[in-house]
Scaffold this motif. Sequence first.
Motif, short mmCIF file in Angstrom:
data_model
loop_
_atom_site.label_atom_id
_atom_site.label_comp_id
_atom_site.label_asym_id
_atom_site.label_seq_id
_atom_site.Cartn_x
_atom_site.Cartn_y
_atom_site.Cartn_z
N LEU A 1 117.05 69.70 101.08
CA LEU A 1 118.27 68.84 101.61
C LEU A 1 118.37 67.58 100.94
CD1 LEU A 1 120.67 68.67 103.18
CD2 LEU A 1 119.37 67.85 105.24
N VAL B 1 117.05 70.96 110.38
CA VAL B 1 115.62 71.21 109.05
C VAL B 1 114.81 71.53 110.18
CG1 VAL B 1 116.51 69.42 107.33
CG2 VAL B 1 115.05 68.89 109.33
N PHE C 1 126.53 71.43 102.59
CA PHE C 1 125.49 71.85 103.65
C PHE C 1 125.42 73.05 103.76
CE2 PHE C 1 127.58 67.85 105.70
CZ PHE C 1 126.84 67.04 104.96
N ASP D 1 112.43 72.44 103.62
CA ASP D 1 113.69 71.99 103.98
C ASP D 1 114.32 70.55 103.66
OD1 ASP D 1 113.95 74.62 105.04
OD2 ASP D 1 113.83 73.74 107.33
N TYR E 1 123.08 74.26 100.95
CA TYR E 1 121.90 73.97 101.50
C TYR E 1 121.00 75.27 102.29
CZ TYR E 1 118.59 72.28 105.18
OH TYR E 1 117.56 72.36 106.31
N HIS F 1 124.40 73.72 109.83
CA HIS F 1 124.98 72.31 110.19
C HIS F 1 126.26 72.54 111.05
CE1 HIS F 1 127.91 73.77 107.34
NE2 HIS F 1 128.55 72.94 107.57
#
Length: 379
Positions: A315, A290, A330, A311, A333, A283
Amino acid sequence: MSTPSIPRSVLVVGGGAAGNAATILLRRAGIAVDLIEAKDDWNATAGSGITLQGNALRVLRELGVWEQVERSGYGFDAVGITAPDGTVLHVSEDLRTGGDELPATVGMQRPRLQRILIDAVRAGGATVRLGVRAESLDQDDTGVSVRFSDGTEGRYDLVIAADGLGSATRAAIGVTDRPEPTGMAIWRVAAPRPTGLTRTDLAYGGPAYIAGYCPTGESTLYAYVVEANRDRTTIPAHSYADEMRSLAKHYGGHWPEITAHITDPAQVNYTWFDRMLVEGSWHRGRVVLVGDAAHCCPPTLAQGAAQSMEDAWVLSQMLSATDTWDDALFQAYYERRVARVRPVVEASVQIGQWQLDGARDADVPGLMGRTMTMLRELP
């Protein structure tokens, strides 16, 4: 009394497997989603076939489309290894990476899978715009202002970049990673399924590195041959069927019947194998990558779509579990996903490299087994 959730809005850029999956799941969580796709036809006719391992089927079940996939595809639990002449050398049971209640593998016509996902996106109530691109992204601490190619503008709490290998969004936010060729390329075609063909078989040796096929329905399959990559500009499109047939004709077993149907160059697809893994984070501010925008690998483990949809699943779970959408979320993730994606990318590339190198002592079954065992765990 519980505190009501803050209304959220998300822009999903790209309507492939990852973008569609994210859209379906976020809408189910009550998040407003706009989906834009650059292609007017929403990729509804692209591709020949796709191999979906159990961990991909597990995500499709979460999306609520497993029953349609099961009816539309062809499930099986074994893979055969053959000599170039078609002699079966070994048949192994595939690990059910999605759990014992799902097949190890389902083969499908790729356009059929896309249509199922498109219908689920539509049913979920997302706003969908086709033939539209994001031309500029202007971020601040609270969101992203987007100007679109049709002259409109929008404001979002988050942008999910699911726009594939050549992601323009990835480049726009300053991520410099690009897919790199591994040295191999693949010819693919859809064809009728010969009687008695009930699983994937892979032939090693002969003029191609791999010659394989996967049943995709009661009467269909897709077939592929893998060779060293060539300069695509030297291969005219009108010769694609001839090129694939010239490789496939050297294989026995079911191949003569398959090869007889490789006649229409427009139905033959030729692509290079690429690899990429964006490191550090996926990010920049409130734009998150993704799927193929963040990672890609050769299809030697048939994990491209599976990892992309995982993904989206992970997410979406993380976004719907909190109102605090920030760098920490993020980054979490990324760290959760990269631990799973990295071994898949590395194993997929290694299997191909062993073939390029002609390595005779390569432990392909061992590497595949270890990787697939890891994938049985929830992402």
